[in-house]
Design a protein around this motif. Structure first.
Motif, short mmCIF file in Angstrom:
data_model
loop_
_atom_site.label_atom_id
_atom_site.label_comp_id
_atom_site.label_asym_id
_atom_site.label_seq_id
_atom_site.Cartn_x
_atom_site.Cartn_y
_atom_site.Cartn_z
N ARG A 140 75.57 30.96 86.38
CA ARG A 140 75.78 29.68 87.07
C ARG A 140 76.97 29.77 88.03
NH1 ARG A 140 74.96 25.14 89.46
NH2 ARG A 140 75.72 23.24 88.54
N GLU A 141 78.06 30.37 87.57
CA GLU A 141 79.23 30.51 88.44
C GLU A 141 78.93 31.43 89.61
OE1 GLU A 141 83.77 32.01 88.03
OE2 GLU A 141 83.14 30.31 86.79
N GLN A 142 78.21 32.51 89.38
CA GLN A 142 77.85 33.42 90.46
C GLN A 142 76.96 32.72 91.48
OE1 GLN A 142 79.14 36.36 91.15
NE2 GLN A 142 77.88 36.61 92.98
N SER A 143 76.01 31.96 91.00
CA SER A 143 75.11 31.22 91.88
C SER A 143 75.88 30.19 92.71
CB SER A 143 74.03 30.54 91.04
OG SER A 143 73.25 29.70 91.84
N THR A 144 76.80 29.50 92.07
CA THR A 144 77.62 28.51 92.78
C THR A 144 78.48 29.19 93.83
OG1 THR A 144 77.64 27.09 90.82
CG2 THR A 144 79.33 26.68 92.49
N TYR A 145 79.10 30.31 93.45
CA TYR A 145 79.92 31.08 94.40
C TYR A 145 79.08 31.48 95.61
CZ TYR A 145 82.05 35.21 96.45
OH TYR A 145 82.53 36.12 97.34
N GLU A 146 77.88 32.00 95.36
CA GLU A 146 77.03 32.44 96.47
C GLU A 146 76.63 31.26 97.37
OE1 GLU A 146 73.89 34.47 94.39
OE2 GLU A 146 75.19 36.19 93.94
N THR B 87 86.58 23.80 90.18
CA THR B 87 86.59 23.89 88.71
C THR B 87 87.94 23.44 88.16
OG1 THR B 87 87.12 26.25 88.78
CG2 THR B 87 84.80 25.65 88.57
N GLY B 88 89.01 23.75 88.85
CA GLY B 88 90.33 23.32 88.40
C GLY B 88 90.49 21.81 88.47
N LEU B 89 89.99 21.22 89.53
CA LEU B 89 90.08 19.77 89.67
C LEU B 89 89.23 19.07 88.61
CD1 LEU B 89 91.14 17.26 91.08
CD2 LEU B 89 89.34 17.57 92.82
N GLU B 90 88.04 19.61 88.35
CA GLU B 90 87.21 19.04 87.28
C GLU B 90 87.94 19.08 85.94
OE1 GLU B 90 82.52 19.44 88.31
OE2 GLU B 90 83.44 21.12 87.27
#
Length: 94
Positions: free
Chosen positions: A35-41, A65-68
């Protein structure tokens, strides 16, 4: 982003589960890695106009992610104001 603000409990669950899934033995670990890789892409495609879209995408993902996490820890954090302040600087041509 606005949709997430309306679903605070779901964001809280996602943040907590994601933190727990840092452990490679956690059953959801691979889901969160993918999920993180997909979001990054996706972010990298979004900011391809930046000088270094790979770095800009990583910065955007880290900020998001930090703000969340901050918002989940302290709901008085004005997510929208912080996001708008960041976006005013981030989404300008470099």
């Amino acid at each position: 982003m606005l949709r997430n603000l309306e679903r605070g409990q779901l964001v809280r669950l996602y943040v907590v589960l994601g933190a727990e899934a840092v452990d490679p033995a956690h059953p959801a670990h691979q889901y969160f890695v993918r999920r993180e890789q997909s979001t990054y892409e996706g972010f990298e495609r979004l900011v391809r106009w930046k000088t270094h879209p790979d770095l800009a995408a990583r910065e955007l993902l880290a900020f998001w992610t930090g703000l969340e996490r901050q918002w989940v820890m302290d709901p008085s954090v004005d997510f929208l104001a912080v996001w708008d302040n960041f976006a005013d600087r981030f989404f300008v041509a470099s």
